[in-house]
Design a protein around this motif. Sequence first.
Motif, PDB file in Angstrom:
ATOM      1  N   ASP A  66       0.816  -1.210   0.000  1.00 25.61           N
ATOM      2  CA  ASP A  66       0.000   0.000   0.000  1.00 25.61           C
ATOM      3  C   ASP A  66       0.853   1.265   0.000  1.00 25.61           C
ATOM      4  O   ASP A  66       1.927   1.310   0.610  1.00 25.61           O
ATOM      5  N   PRO A 123       0.921   6.342  -7.401  1.00 22.26           N
ATOM      6  CA  PRO A 123       0.158   5.085  -7.167  1.00 22.26           C
ATOM      7  C   PRO A 123      -0.407   4.969  -5.751  1.00 22.26           C
ATOM      8  O   PRO A 123      -0.210   3.973  -5.069  1.00 22.26           O
ATOM      9  N   THR A 136      -2.846   4.229  -2.865  1.00 18.02           N
ATOM     10  CA  THR A 136      -3.934   3.259  -2.746  1.00 18.02           C
ATOM     11  C   THR A 136      -4.939   3.649  -1.675  1.00 18.02           C
ATOM     12  O   THR A 136      -6.093   3.259  -1.730  1.00 18.02           O
ATOM     13  N   THR A 167      -5.365   4.195  -8.942  1.00 20.42           N
ATOM     14  CA  THR A 167      -4.970   3.183  -7.952  1.00 20.42           C
ATOM     15  C   THR A 167      -5.704   3.293  -6.622  1.00 20.42           C
ATOM     16  O   THR A 167      -5.549   2.440  -5.764  1.00 20.42           O
ATOM     17  N   GLU A 222      -7.999   2.895  -3.650  1.00 15.72           N
ATOM     18  CA  GLU A 222      -8.928   1.821  -3.283  1.00 15.72           C
ATOM     19  C   GLU A 222      -9.783   2.176  -2.079  1.00 15.72           C
ATOM     20  O   GLU A 222     -10.871   1.642  -1.900  1.00 15.72           O
TER      21      GLU A 222
END
Length: 565
Positions: A249, A298, A300, A324, A326
């Motif tokens: 992560d 990136p 997360t 990316t 989440e």
Amino acid sequence: IHKSCHGFLPAPRHLRCQFLSGAEAPRWNDHDTPEEFNFASGVLDYWTQMEKEGKRGPNPALWWVNDQGDEVKWSFREMTDLTRRAANVFTQTGGLRQGDHLALILPRVPEWWLVTVGCIRTGIVFTPGTTLMKAKDILYRLQVSKAKGIITTDTLAPEVDSVASECPALKIKFLVSDHSREGWLDFRSLIKSASSDHTCVKSKTMDPMAIFFTSGTSGLPKMAKHNQGLALRSSFPSCRKLLQLKTSDVFWCLSDPGWILAVLASMFEAWTAGSTVFIHHLPRFDPNVIVQTLSKYPITQCLAAPSVFRMILQQDFTSLRFPTLEHTCAGGEALLPEEQEQWRRQTGVLLYQVYGQSETGITCGILRGMKIKPGSMGKAIPPFDVQIIDDKGDVLPPNTEGNIGIRIKPTKPIGLFMCYQDDPVKTAETECGDFYNTGDRATMDAEGYIWFLGRSDDVINASGYRIGPTEVENALAEHPAVAESAVVSSPDPIRGEVVKAFVVLTPQFLSRDRDQLTKELQEHVKSVTAPYKYPRKVEFVPELPKTITGKIKRNELRKKEFGQL
Ligand code: ATP
Ligand code: MG
């Protein structure tokens, strides 16, 4: 030994500097209280060892960027090396000792992590403060905390110098800058020349680690003192469930480094899981920069105050789809259910809620994957036993309004503050029967979900009805004329107290007839929530009184209403 469900967690054995492979690592239990714990040697150095053994991926431990295209990426190995140097700088050059207080007033610069972990290695108690402070704010904090040292940047050094003569305890000043300044030690160059040989203190779990100043929403900021256990709590299985961070992560917490949330999220939570801490210098909150950053890197997971998400949603971005991202979380202030929904619609990512205080760290939250009930702050996170209590400390039945309490008897849970520094009276005032009383009002439903109503002082008692300001503010927020509002109690000759709303209008509504708007807003509130909550008084204002970081000071408005200001 407890098998980890997401692996890679530090084990009690690491205290003795023995490293196990990640997959086999046992983990702490929710109710463990080891005699000794130190985040630097127990967690950070563990991941350094994992890196050396090739058991952690290539992501950095810290990934820092700014608007000018500068970038810093440090591995756990580098973090261990640099924080050992920082420890030596503080003790050898600065003469600071275990238990001394160091005021830490830095913006989001990589050195912030060197200072915090460097302090933990030596047992120096760091007291973070926001860079939004002015000389007067800094003076107050230096005086009451009796800080022996301070570390800050060029911007604030003159402010510090202007008050330093009034701070007898202050002995040593560190500057984080590319320039030097008379009377200040140059932290950057000292780090370069310092030795990276350092033996971490064997701190007791109950030894002091940090003092956090509360936001000062209801008066002068208080000093919530925490022990090393605050960092240990991040290793507890129940805490790991909140964000479920993994080594892969890349976690971005936007909290100001002056608050407990930054220390918890951008350090303990992320590094306990071996994740990458992502940080953008962000001198100010610019929604464009935040959106670009979420698109470019990136990232997360992202955690920020509700106002950050609000700011982004208020702009007309054509797309808010991030490649990316989440998981997103909001905390520190009430989150409006409709913002939660709007964020989900626009980004495709759910917005979770957490609740906490400087005194308590993260107290409850919607755990990742748990059902979201829009507007609820989620459930208690063990080892905290959170209950809704009355003023005598008795637990109230479901769906009954009361104070949010955390059980402290027979045992005070790890992660709860030790005391308000030098203020036993205030500390004792927070105790209520077997509980610590947060001073916030809420209800808990039959499933254990907690619903925030407001701070005790902010709850309005109108004609026998108890009304939380948040409920009315939420209702007002749904109206397009309302940019922001604050709802408080106001005196009334007949009713005693009535609901009053201070409203900041959106630009499109500024020229509208105020009397008509008042009626429209009142009708609107009656139509979306129980009618007794509607604001009988409405005042349109250009802005609301706020703390340095933007929390609404309802008590100021209330005092004005009752003629005390
Ligand atoms: P002071 O104690 O000095 O008056 P403060 O309470 O604002 O200031 P903090 O410790 O920074 O200082 O903030 C904690 C408070 O923030 C909580 O007690 C609560 O009132 C509010 N808060 C935190 N998270 C949430 C949330 N998710 N929803 C609503 N309110 C929240
Ligand atoms: Mg408070």
